[in-house]
Motif scaffolding. Structure first.
Motif, mmCIF file in Angstrom:
data_model
loop_
_atom_site.group_PDB
_atom_site.id
_atom_site.type_symbol
_atom_site.label_atom_id
_atom_site.label_comp_id
_atom_site.label_asym_id
_atom_site.label_seq_id
_atom_site.Cartn_x
_atom_site.Cartn_y
_atom_site.Cartn_z
ATOM 1 N N GLU A 153 -11.999 4.579 0.674
ATOM 2 C CA GLU A 153 -11.679 4.081 -0.827
ATOM 3 C C GLU A 153 -11.360 2.827 -1.249
ATOM 4 O O GLU A 153 -11.663 2.376 -2.310
ATOM 5 N N SER A 154 -10.772 1.946 -0.161
ATOM 6 C CA SER A 154 -10.366 0.651 -0.658
ATOM 7 C C SER A 154 -11.492 -0.484 -0.373
ATOM 8 O O SER A 154 -11.212 -1.366 -1.151
ATOM 9 N N TYR B 105 0.926 -1.194 -0.014
ATOM 10 C CA TYR B 105 -0.017 -0.099 -0.059
ATOM 11 C C TYR B 105 0.800 1.116 -0.058
ATOM 12 O O TYR B 105 0.531 2.096 -0.747
ATOM 13 N N ARG B 106 1.923 1.273 0.628
ATOM 14 C CA ARG B 106 2.839 2.330 0.820
ATOM 15 C C ARG B 106 3.525 2.715 -0.776
ATOM 16 O O ARG B 106 3.748 3.658 -1.349
ATOM 17 N N PHE C 28 -8.062 6.079 3.279
ATOM 18 C CA PHE C 28 -7.950 4.567 2.814
ATOM 19 C C PHE C 28 -8.736 3.743 2.804
ATOM 20 O O PHE C 28 -9.202 3.035 1.775
ATOM 21 N N THR D 187 2.703 1.435 -3.585
ATOM 22 C CA THR D 187 1.691 1.944 -4.859
ATOM 23 C C THR D 187 1.014 3.191 -4.314
ATOM 24 O O THR D 187 0.369 3.858 -5.085
ATOM 25 N N ARG D 188 1.323 3.914 -3.140
ATOM 26 C CA ARG D 188 0.971 5.323 -2.869
ATOM 27 C C ARG D 188 -0.461 5.292 -2.621
ATOM 28 O O ARG D 188 -1.187 6.240 -2.825
ATOM 29 N N LYS D 189 -1.095 4.050 -2.134
ATOM 30 C CA LYS D 189 -2.663 4.231 -2.023
ATOM 31 C C LYS D 189 -2.606 4.821 -0.607
ATOM 32 O O LYS D 189 -3.672 4.999 -0.133
ATOM 33 N N LEU D 190 -1.485 4.540 0.476
ATOM 34 C CA LEU D 190 -1.462 5.014 1.865
ATOM 35 C C LEU D 190 -0.498 5.920 2.168
ATOM 36 O O LEU D 190 0.708 5.546 2.120
#
Length: 102
Positions: free
Chosen positions: A89-90, A61-62, A86, A64-67
């Motif tokens: 959205e997830s 997650y870090r 997060f 891929t810059r999702k979080l």
């Protein structure tokens, strides 16, 4: 030196009161230390327990810059509001059950 039971109990109560005060100070200092702009910060361990995910998933997650995350003195932290965003959205809401009578 002998002290009677009531005096001993009074001393113990005062000691316990001081422990309670110290505990409150420690809790306050811990929350103040783990905050950024007045917002609570969570570390990896907090997030792993909260989301019930693996360390590898959190790393993904870090990456891929999702979080979003912040590095402070070599340690990774996450803002609580970013974690809530997060999650929103997830994860989609559960699918509605179709009525079997139709």
């Amino acid at each position: 030196m002998n002290i009677d039971r009531t005096e001993f109990i009074a001393w113990m109560e005062r000691i316990m009161d001081r422990f309670d005060i110290l505990g409150e100070h420690i809790d306050y200092a811990q929350k103040k230390r783990n905050s950024l702009d007045g917002e609570e910060l969570l570390d990896n361990q907090d997030l792993l327990q909260m989301l019930k995910i693996s360390n590898r998933s959190l790393q993904r997650y870090r990456t891929t810059r999702k979080l979003p995350y912040y590095t402070i003195s070599g340690k990774i932290y996450y803002k609580l509001s970013d974690v809530h965003q997060f999650i929103r959205e997830s994860f989609s809401p559960p699918a509605k059950k179709m009525n079997a009578n139709k």
